[in-house]
Design a protein around this motif. Structure first.
Motif, PDB file in Angstrom:
ATOM      1  N   ILE A 192       0.864  -1.190   0.000  1.00 19.67           N
ATOM      2  CA  ILE A 192       0.000   0.000   0.000  1.00 19.67           C
ATOM      3  C   ILE A 192       0.895   1.233   0.000  1.00 19.67           C
ATOM      4  O   ILE A 192       1.864   1.315   0.771  1.00 19.67           O
ATOM      5  CB  ILE A 192      -0.893   0.043   1.256  1.00 19.67           C
ATOM      6  CG1 ILE A 192      -1.657  -1.271   1.429  1.00 19.67           C
ATOM      7  CG2 ILE A 192      -1.845   1.218   1.200  1.00 19.67           C
ATOM      8  CD1 ILE A 192      -2.388  -1.375   2.759  1.00 19.67           C
ATOM      9  N   VAL A 193       0.576   2.231  -0.853  1.00 18.05           N
ATOM     10  CA  VAL A 193       1.228   3.541  -0.813  1.00 18.05           C
ATOM     11  C   VAL A 193       0.178   4.607  -1.057  1.00 18.05           C
ATOM     12  O   VAL A 193      -0.927   4.322  -1.553  1.00 18.05           O
ATOM     13  CB  VAL A 193       2.372   3.669  -1.850  1.00 18.05           C
ATOM     14  CG1 VAL A 193       3.494   2.697  -1.572  1.00 18.05           C
ATOM     15  CG2 VAL A 193       1.841   3.500  -3.261  1.00 18.05           C
ATOM     16  N   GLU A 194       0.538   5.846  -0.731  1.00 19.65           N
ATOM     17  CA  GLU A 194      -0.350   6.986  -0.973  1.00 19.65           C
ATOM     18  C   GLU A 194       0.452   8.066  -1.682  1.00 19.65           C
ATOM     19  O   GLU A 194       1.554   8.432  -1.246  1.00 19.65           O
ATOM     20  CB  GLU A 194      -0.894   7.520   0.363  1.00 19.65           C
ATOM     21  CG  GLU A 194      -1.874   8.684   0.188  1.00 19.65           C
ATOM     22  CD  GLU A 194      -2.344   9.218   1.537  1.00 19.65           C
ATOM     23  OE1 GLU A 194      -3.416   9.835   1.588  1.00 19.65           O
ATOM     24  OE2 GLU A 194      -1.610   9.026   2.535  1.00 19.65           O
ATOM     25  N   ASP A 195      -0.096   8.603  -2.781  1.00 26.70           N
ATOM     26  CA  ASP A 195       0.632   9.615  -3.525  1.00 26.70           C
ATOM     27  C   ASP A 195       0.341  11.015  -2.975  1.00 26.70           C
ATOM     28  O   ASP A 195      -0.379  11.176  -1.980  1.00 26.70           O
ATOM     29  CB  ASP A 195       0.331   9.522  -5.020  1.00 26.70           C
ATOM     30  CG  ASP A 195      -1.146   9.766  -5.336  1.00 26.70           C
ATOM     31  OD1 ASP A 195      -1.842  10.409  -4.526  1.00 26.70           O
ATOM     32  OD2 ASP A 195      -1.590   9.315  -6.413  1.00 26.70           O
ATOM     33  N   GLU A 196       0.912  12.017  -3.635  1.00 24.55           N
ATOM     34  CA  GLU A 196       0.793  13.391  -3.153  1.00 24.55           C
ATOM     35  C   GLU A 196      -0.640  13.904  -3.199  1.00 24.55           C
ATOM     36  O   GLU A 196      -1.005  14.822  -2.462  1.00 24.55           O
ATOM     37  CB  GLU A 196       1.701  14.303  -3.967  1.00 24.55           C
ATOM     38  CG  GLU A 196       3.183  13.993  -3.804  1.00 24.55           C
ATOM     39  CD  GLU A 196       4.047  14.862  -4.694  1.00 24.55           C
ATOM     40  OE1 GLU A 196       3.464  15.523  -5.598  1.00 24.55           O
ATOM     41  OE2 GLU A 196       5.275  14.882  -4.503  1.00 24.55           O
TER      42      GLU A 196
ATOM     43  N   LEU B  86      -4.776   6.428  -2.574  1.00 22.72           N
ATOM     44  CA  LEU B  86      -4.194   5.201  -2.062  1.00 22.72           C
ATOM     45  C   LEU B  86      -4.111   4.171  -3.177  1.00 22.72           C
ATOM     46  O   LEU B  86      -5.058   3.998  -3.965  1.00 22.72           O
ATOM     47  CB  LEU B  86      -5.026   4.653  -0.905  1.00 22.72           C
ATOM     48  CG  LEU B  86      -4.896   5.392   0.428  1.00 22.72           C
ATOM     49  CD1 LEU B  86      -5.979   4.967   1.389  1.00 22.72           C
ATOM     50  CD2 LEU B  86      -3.524   5.161   1.037  1.00 22.72           C
ATOM     51  N   TRP B  87      -2.955   3.481  -3.237  1.00 22.09           N
ATOM     52  CA  TRP B  87      -2.715   2.463  -4.256  1.00 22.09           C
ATOM     53  C   TRP B  87      -2.464   1.130  -3.565  1.00 22.09           C
ATOM     54  O   TRP B  87      -1.709   1.063  -2.594  1.00 22.09           O
ATOM     55  CB  TRP B  87      -1.523   2.832  -5.134  1.00 22.09           C
ATOM     56  CG  TRP B  87      -1.731   4.096  -5.916  1.00 22.09           C
ATOM     57  CD1 TRP B  87      -1.479   5.365  -5.509  1.00 22.09           C
ATOM     58  CD2 TRP B  87      -2.265   4.199  -7.241  1.00 22.09           C
ATOM     59  NE1 TRP B  87      -1.801   6.267  -6.487  1.00 22.09           N
ATOM     60  CE2 TRP B  87      -2.292   5.572  -7.581  1.00 22.09           C
ATOM     61  CE3 TRP B  87      -2.715   3.280  -8.187  1.00 22.09           C
ATOM     62  CZ2 TRP B  87      -2.754   6.042  -8.796  1.00 22.09           C
ATOM     63  CZ3 TRP B  87      -3.163   3.741  -9.420  1.00 22.09           C
ATOM     64  CH2 TRP B  87      -3.184   5.101  -9.708  1.00 22.09           C
ATOM     65  N   PHE B  88      -3.089   0.075  -4.081  1.00 23.31           N
ATOM     66  CA  PHE B  88      -2.974  -1.247  -3.499  1.00 23.31           C
ATOM     67  C   PHE B  88      -2.452  -2.216  -4.564  1.00 23.31           C
ATOM     68  O   PHE B  88      -3.033  -2.336  -5.654  1.00 23.31           O
ATOM     69  CB  PHE B  88      -4.335  -1.749  -2.994  1.00 23.31           C
ATOM     70  CG  PHE B  88      -4.993  -0.812  -2.016  1.00 23.31           C
ATOM     71  CD1 PHE B  88      -4.694  -0.863  -0.667  1.00 23.31           C
ATOM     72  CD2 PHE B  88      -5.926   0.134  -2.452  1.00 23.31           C
ATOM     73  CE1 PHE B  88      -5.305  -0.011   0.230  1.00 23.31           C
ATOM     74  CE2 PHE B  88      -6.537   0.994  -1.569  1.00 23.31           C
ATOM     75  CZ  PHE B  88      -6.221   0.925  -0.217  1.00 23.31           C
ATOM     76  N   ALA B  89      -1.341  -2.899  -4.226  1.00 25.20           N
ATOM     77  CA  ALA B  89      -0.816  -3.938  -5.115  1.00 25.20           C
ATOM     78  C   ALA B  89      -1.436  -5.262  -4.705  1.00 25.20           C
ATOM     79  O   ALA B  89      -1.234  -5.735  -3.577  1.00 25.20           O
ATOM     80  CB  ALA B  89       0.706  -4.006  -5.003  1.00 25.20           C
ATOM     81  N   THR B  90      -2.211  -5.868  -5.602  1.00 27.58           N
ATOM     82  CA  THR B  90      -2.921  -7.105  -5.279  1.00 27.58           C
ATOM     83  C   THR B  90      -2.442  -8.232  -6.200  1.00 27.58           C
ATOM     84  O   THR B  90      -1.626  -8.022  -7.100  1.00 27.58           O
ATOM     85  CB  THR B  90      -4.436  -6.927  -5.432  1.00 27.58           C
ATOM     86  OG1 THR B  90      -4.798  -7.007  -6.821  1.00 27.58           O
ATOM     87  CG2 THR B  90      -4.897  -5.602  -4.860  1.00 27.58           C
TER      88      THR B  90
ATOM     89  N   ALA C 139       6.292   1.556  -5.015  1.00 22.11           N
ATOM     90  CA  ALA C 139       7.201   2.565  -4.480  1.00 22.11           C
ATOM     91  C   ALA C 139       6.950   3.891  -5.168  1.00 22.11           C
ATOM     92  O   ALA C 139       6.607   3.936  -6.358  1.00 22.11           O
ATOM     93  CB  ALA C 139       8.661   2.133  -4.666  1.00 22.11           C
ATOM     94  N   LEU C 140       7.130   4.974  -4.406  1.00 22.30           N
ATOM     95  CA  LEU C 140       6.998   6.334  -4.926  1.00 22.30           C
ATOM     96  C   LEU C 140       8.344   7.033  -4.849  1.00 22.30           C
ATOM     97  O   LEU C 140       9.035   6.971  -3.817  1.00 22.30           O
ATOM     98  CB  LEU C 140       5.966   7.120  -4.126  1.00 22.30           C
ATOM     99  CG  LEU C 140       4.489   6.775  -4.348  1.00 22.30           C
ATOM    100  CD1 LEU C 140       3.630   7.399  -3.259  1.00 22.30           C
ATOM    101  CD2 LEU C 140       4.039   7.232  -5.729  1.00 22.30           C
ATOM    102  N   THR C 141       8.729   7.704  -5.930  1.00 27.04           N
ATOM    103  CA  THR C 141       9.943   8.507  -5.915  1.00 27.04           C
ATOM    104  C   THR C 141       9.620   9.901  -5.386  1.00 27.04           C
ATOM    105  O   THR C 141       8.448  10.259  -5.191  1.00 27.04           O
ATOM    106  CB  THR C 141      10.553   8.582  -7.318  1.00 27.04           C
ATOM    107  OG1 THR C 141       9.576   9.143  -8.209  1.00 27.04           O
ATOM    108  CG2 THR C 141      10.954   7.207  -7.799  1.00 27.04           C
ATOM    109  N   SER C 142      10.654  10.700  -5.181  1.00 25.43           N
ATOM    110  CA  SER C 142      10.443  12.031  -4.603  1.00 25.43           C
ATOM    111  C   SER C 142       9.637  12.941  -5.523  1.00 25.43           C
ATOM    112  O   SER C 142       8.994  13.891  -5.060  1.00 25.43           O
ATOM    113  CB  SER C 142      11.798  12.680  -4.296  1.00 25.43           C
ATOM    114  OG  SER C 142      12.566  12.824  -5.490  1.00 25.43           O
ATOM    115  N   ASP C 143       9.662  12.669  -6.837  1.00 21.28           N
ATOM    116  CA  ASP C 143       8.882  13.486  -7.765  1.00 21.28           C
ATOM    117  C   ASP C 143       7.471  12.925  -7.976  1.00 21.28           C
ATOM    118  O   ASP C 143       6.743  13.376  -8.861  1.00 21.28           O
ATOM    119  CB  ASP C 143       9.607  13.615  -9.107  1.00 21.28           C
ATOM    120  CG  ASP C 143       9.920  12.276  -9.739  1.00 21.28           C
ATOM    121  OD1 ASP C 143       9.533  11.243  -9.167  1.00 21.28           O
ATOM    122  OD2 ASP C 143      10.579  12.253 -10.794  1.00 21.28           O
ATOM    123  N   GLY C 144       7.083  11.942  -7.187  1.00 26.39           N
ATOM    124  CA  GLY C 144       5.713  11.434  -7.231  1.00 26.39           C
ATOM    125  C   GLY C 144       5.457  10.317  -8.216  1.00 26.39           C
ATOM    126  O   GLY C 144       4.310   9.888  -8.380  1.00 26.39           O
TER     127      GLY C 144
END
Length: 956
Positions: free
Chosen positions: A168-172, A176-180, A210-215
């Motif tokens: 699970i990650v959340e962008d700027e 919310l993003w879920f890898a299933t 994964a999210l990089t610093s630029d989103g």
């Protein structure tokens, strides 16, 4: 026969040529190092610098030196740990196969609000921008917790692509993003949307996000690596250089580069290019389940069955027998004119590493004079000169030309050096035979007899002025214009055993010795030893890279030496004069070999050791700019661990206090230095490389122990770890004991004083009784007898004048007897009670005022003793008052009141006599009463308004 020849040819090809393989600086930790289990499911570095490892059997905390293990008996829901996460309050969340745990204050808790998750296998934990938590499970979808009491479950029926959620990650934007296991699902404004292969994913089975610093959002799938681009995907696979399509983990560097863990090794993705690493490069296991990029810029790999591996970068590449060397003892390295690298070994012959990375070994079987090789040098004609234990070989690319004992009777060729000014002229240093000059035709020997400092010559170097310098076991010899000049310790060399010579970029000469290094400049030596900061004084070689940095081979590893920083005295955290590099950072071994260093045409440095050869690229040198996180791990008193509470006290009988601490630096944990002090002890800051400090004896008082840590690149921790504690005084120095002793001493003094006071009082009372008895029995009897004799004489016929005298004698004797009776009564200790005083007062009134009506009122304890002075003076005042009444008053009634309570007393004597008669109450009697009242510190008043009243009262 043909088949045999073919097999033999194949064997020769296999044995003679080995494709290049290199050992990169991977450091592995598994069960034998303390890891609870070798199957690693997750890793995370917390804010304090600790590395946490989730395994299939327990949770581990690693500080670079040792592991601390946690199991179910420590509070975990389950020993199979599957996920780790640190929230914004620096609390560590632990996902297990049976629910969620939380670590707070080094204690494992089971959140009561999340009991619904106790049957779930937690695969990921995430805290969103609203500080709410999401828990990904293996088969039960996603659990949402608002941080209080509300827990909600989202499953496939609610819009998830699949109930098995990996990440699970959340962008700027707060999405919310879920890898299933069946696609990528996003949750935006309460709505779910799923992306699958139909939208461009190479495979629906996703492993990590994964999210990089630029989103940018990166997706790890079983079909490759993908980046989300405007609702589409840009994907990379094995065709693009990825080591394997089955990606299980993604870690992002501070430069937004990606480290990928796959089922066939790791790939580093930077600027569209993949660099791959596997077991061939030193990785412990190709099946990588998790990765983490630490604060020092290192990458960690958690594997399936191999534990964890730390990769420090590819600045060092090492070659050993496992990678193709015939022997690990490397004595020399050189490069020929075609770019081939040659490595000499002691016992395995020589190895050629060509530009294609193929290893080819040459031994005695190929014509080499001996397999024990000391040194290698390439000539201008691209011939390879080889110095061995049994002579000299020259290899022209096709065959070896050897010099036997008839041509070259000096067998141990230890050093080779071609003269730059004289073509085809070589200097050969021997082990015990002096120096040889070879001009292509014959050898000319020079020994101690010719002025050489010693016959063992380890290195040769020439100078711009035509001088030739020889490093010997007896110092340095300089040959110039046919004359030899020797230099030794007396000239500034740190040691006469000289092992290597280097002429640096500026033309200055450097010498490596058994006692340090020295620079020869402007006719003098400048020694640099351990006293100047050199980590080890046994220096086997010295080399300089293209930047001007020197590299020194020692018994402890490789020393990076920045002479500019050293000579200018401008060392700082950014610029260190000395830095030690060891096997932990990528060297083949810590123990180097004499003269075994070389700089090739690409600027790479090669270092020979007892464990192989290491290639170093100075342009890739890594600097650890992350200062260590320092912690006090524990305190032991007399060998027993004690807690580290806020009110820490150490007993007075414990004289050995040990502080254990750690500075967390994974790059070089054994090279962390510490600075510590004990405030209030009188000592200043001390420096140590040990991870504990013991204080054998501390005087009672309050102390603060403080410690800082420095990493191998000189960065000091920005914060100090400290602990306050109190060493208690021994019981005989504590306030309560001192007070008790003072009380005891005071009590003893009081006892002694009272004892002697009482004894003295008893003695005085006895003396008073004796005096009173003597006065009564002797003096009183004598006076009474005088009075009786005077009465007898008065009955006789005596002359009138004598009759009056006899009468006066009798009267005076009786008066004295009466006064003496008062004195005896006062002196006698048997009359010291209040009752005795009142009885005496009544007796006196009855004898003096028999006809008057007298009223008495006595208040107090009749058995209480009163002071002799008080008794005597009160009685005499009373007696004087009664006598005045008898002499001067026409009173009919007399009132007597006496009250004695403790130290307070009151005496009141009054009558009802007339004023006319009372006017006579003056004179000596009143003055006597005032005097006696003053003696007992009392006030006396006379009242004549109605009759006459005398009142005596003390001032207290």
């Amino acid at each position: 026969m043909e088949r045999f020849s073919f097999i033999l040819a194949v064997m020769v090809l296999v044995l003679g040529s080995v494709a290049e393989a290199q050992v990169l600086p991977f450091r592995t930790y598994s069960i034998e190092k303390g890891l609870s289990e070798s199957v690693v499911n997750g890793m995370m570095q917390d804010h304090e610098g600790y590395l946490w490892i989730a395994t299939s059997y327990g949770l581990n905390r690693f500080d670079g030196i040792q592991f601390k293990n946690y199991y179910r008996e420590d509070g975990l829901h389950d020993n199979k740990v599957t996920a780790l996460f640190e929230d914004r309050d620096n609390q560590l969340w632990i996902g297990t196969e049976s629910g969620v745990n939380l670590i707070k204050a080094d204690s494992i808790h089971k959140p009561s609000a999340l009991q619904a998750l106790n049957v779930s296998t937690i695969l990921d934990i995430y805290q969103d921008q609203l500080d709410e938590f999401w828990f990904a499970t293996d088969g039960e979808g996603v659990w949402y917790w608002d941080g209080r009491q509300n827990v909600t479950q989202y499953r496939e029926v609610n819009g998830l692509a699949d109930d098995r959620v990996r990440a699970i990650v959340e962008d700027e934007q707060g999405i919310l993003w879920f890898a299933t296991r069946d696609g990528l699902t996003k949750l935006e404004e309460g709505n779910f949307r799923t992306y699958t292969e139909e939208d461009g994913l190479p495979d629906n089975r996703l492993r990590d996000l994964a999210l990089t610093s630029d989103g940018e959002l990166w997706i790890a799938s079983r079909g490759g690596l993908c980046r989300l681009e405007d609702e589409g995907f840009r994907c990379y696979s094995e065709d693009d250089g990825l080591v394997n399509n089955r990606i299980q983990s993604i870690s992002v560097t501070e430069a937004d580069e990606l480290w990928l863990g796959t089922e066939e090794g790791s790939s580093f993705f930077s600027e569209g290019t993949f660099t791959n690493y596997s077991v061939e490069e030193g990785l412990v296991n190709n099946i990588i389940q998790t990765t983490v990029y630490d604060r020092e810029g290192n990458i960690w790999f958690g594997t399936l069955g191999g534990g964890i591996s730390l990769f420090l970068g590819n600045q060092f590449k090492s070659y050993t027998v496992e990678e193709g060397l015939p022997n690990n003892v490397v004595t020399s390295i050189t490069e020929d004119r075609t770019g081939n690298h040659w490595v000499a070994t002691y016992g395995g012959g020589i190895v050629r590493i060509d530009s294609a990375g193929v290893f080819t070994t040459f031994t005695r079987a190929d014509g080499l004079v001996d397999n024990k090789v000391y040194t290698l040098k390439s000539s201008r004609e691209n011939e390879l000169f080889i110095g061995t234990r049994w002579g000299l070989s020259i290899y022209d690319g096709r065959e070896f030309r050897n010099f036997d004992e008839h041509i070259l009777p000096y067998r141990k060729i230890r050093a080779l050096h071609p003269l730059e000014q004289q073509e085809d002229t070589w200097w050969l240093g021997t082990y015990g035979e002096g120096i040889l000059k070879y001009d292509g035709r014959r050898f000319q020997q020079m020994t101690e007899d010719d002025g050489l400092a010693n016959n063992t010559v380890m290195a040769v170097e020439d100078d711009d002025d035509g001088s030739v310098w020889f490093a010997t076991y007896g110092g340095v010899s300089r040959l110039r214009n046919g004359q030899i000049t020797n230099y030794g310790i007396q000239d500034g060399l740190p040691n006469n055993g000289v092992l290597d010579i280097l002429r640096d970029k500026a033309g200055n000469l450097w010498f490596a010795t058994f006692g340090g290094i020295a620079q020869f400049q402007d006719g003098r030596f400048e020694p640099i030893t351990g006293d100047d900061g050199l980590p080890d004084e046994v220096c086997y070689f010295i080399e300089q890279d293209d930047r001007g940095i020197f590299w020194i081979g020692t018994n402890k590893g490789l020393v990076r030496f920045d002479y500019e920083a050293y000579s200018s005295g401008q060392q700082s955290e950014e610029v260190q004069a000395f830095k030690l590099i060891t096997q932990d950072q990528g060297l083949a071994a810590n123990e180097m070999n004499a003269g075994a260093s070389f700089k090739d045409s690409d600027g790479n440095l090669w270092f020979g050791s007892v464990g192989g050869v290491t290639q170093f690229d100075p342009s890739s040198e890594k600097v650890n700019r992350a200062a260590p996180k320092v912690h006090i791990e524990g305190i032991s008193v007399s060998g027993e661990e004690i807690g580290m509470g806020s009110d820490l006290q150490v007993g007075s009988n414990n004289h050995n206090i040990t502080f254990n601490f750690i500075g967390i630096s994974f790059t070089a944990p054994d090279q962390v230095k510490y600075r510590y002090r004990l405030r209030n002890s009188g000592e200043g800051w001390q420096t140590t490389t040990q991870r504990s400090v013991r204080y054998p004896a501390l005087v009672p008082g309050d102390y603060t122990f403080e410690v800082m840590a420095q990493n191998n690149d000189g960065r000091w921790s920005t914060q100090r770890a400290s602990v306050d504690f109190t060493v208690l005084a021994p019981f005989w120095l504590r306030w309560w004991f001192i007070l008790l002793v003072l009380f005891a001493i005071g009590g003893l003094i009081a006892f002694i004083y009272n004892y002697y006071r009482v004894k003295k009082m008893v003695d005085i009372e006895r003396m008073r009784v004796r005096i009173a008895s003597d006065l009564h029995d002797d003096v009183g009897s004598a006076l009474t007898e005088i009075a009786l004799q005077s009465d007898f004489l008065q009955t006789m016929d005596v002359a009138d004048p004598l009759q009056d005298s006899i009468q006066q004698i009798g009267s005076q004797s009786r008066k004295i007897v009466s006064s003496l009776d008062d004195i005896v009564w006062s002196i006698d200790a048997r009359n010291d009670t209040l009752g005795d005083l009142t009885d005496r007062m009544q007796d006196h009134v009855n004898s003096v005022l028999p006809s008057l009506q007298v009223t008495y009122r006595f208040d107090g304890d009749m058995e209480e003793k009163i002071e002799v002075s008080l008794k005597e003076n009160l009685y005499l005042i009373f007696k004087e008052a009664i006598n005045n009444i008898a002499k001067h008053s026409n009173a009919e009634k007399v009132q007597v009141a006496l009250s004695i309570k403790g130290r307070h007393f009151t005496l009141n004597v009054s009558d009802n006599g007339t004023a006319a008669r009372n006017e006579r109450k003056s004179g000596q009697g009143l003055r006597n009463m005032k005097m006696r009242a003053k003696r007992i510190d009392a006030d006396i008043t006379f009242n004549s308004s109605e009759g006459f009243e005398v009142q005596v009262e003390n001032r207290e």
